[in-house]
Design an enzyme around this catalytic site. Sequence first.
Site, PDB file in Angstrom:
ATOM      1  CD  GLU A   1      -2.589  -8.553   1.735  1.00 14.68           C
ATOM      2  OE1 GLU A   1      -3.331  -8.962   2.649  1.00 14.68           O
ATOM      3  OE2 GLU A   1      -2.443  -7.334   1.478  1.00 14.68           O
TER       4      GLU A   1
ATOM      5  N   GLY B   1       0.712  -5.707   0.505  1.00 12.43           N
ATOM      6  CA  GLY B   1      -0.287  -5.836  -0.547  1.00 12.43           C
ATOM      7  C   GLY B   1       0.279  -6.357  -1.856  1.00 12.43           C
TER       8      GLY B   1
ATOM      9  CB  ALA C   1      -0.924   0.000   1.212  1.00  8.12           C
TER      10      ALA C   1
ATOM     11  CD  GLU D   1       0.669  -6.542   5.374  1.00  9.94           C
ATOM     12  OE1 GLU D   1       0.256  -6.455   4.212  1.00  9.94           O
ATOM     13  OE2 GLU D   1       1.390  -7.501   5.770  1.00  9.94           O
TER      14      GLU D   1
END
Length: 252
Positions: free
Chosen positions: A102, A99, A54, A122
């Site tokens: 992910e 992310g 992110a 994270e």
Amino acid sequence: GIVVLGLNRSHAKNALNKNLLKMMSKAVDALKSDKKVRTVIFRSEVPGIFCAGADLKERAKMHSSEVSSFVSKARATINEMANLPVPTIAAIDGTALGGGLELALACDIRVAASSAKMGLVETKLAIIPGAGGTQRLPRTIGVSLAKELIFSARVVDGEEAKSIGLISHVVEQNEAGDAAYRRALALAREFLPQGPLAMRVAKLAINQGMEVDLVTGLAIEEACYAQTIATKDRIEGLLAFKEKRPPRYKGE
């Protein structure tokens, strides 16, 4: 039949911001109903990076309610990728964190350079993976090891990622910095000769079957198999086998 989606937000290491997610969602949506698409490859066009996760600079300016909305959008976009009806391959030639990993986990197959770095980091920021990481990583490498990686925020290279089953193939990086992409292309070309409908239905059967017990999964397989019997491609496949020639499938 091979579609390549390349991330190219070089100044921000392909960090996922609102605009990039919007563009990704639009691109994925366009692929859903395109019968000419046979395989999708996700890659980076920025040397040394796949996706840094992110965009924390953008997030720092958001109100807490905006953060929740952004994470929901990221989760939804990555789910859209996971639900594409054709095979998807992530070509990880550089760093894939948070992310970014992910995103790769949502693909059917992951290929990485040995020098690539991957991790769900994270917890270092006092948050948890919010775009599918807590669900897809355990399903990929097992519950205990996934917990270890998430609890420690550990980053692994391509060799270790291969050894724990996080990726399917590891390759030595080349001078151009696109070794994983080239391996992904080779894999995609292996998929091209197969029946297009069969590929879509096989993915559906596997994905749905993995979420249920074996008896239910076998029923899903039976229903999916039935979709492939009375098709033009099935007839062509049998005829090509009889005539000892490559089949010419049309996705029908």
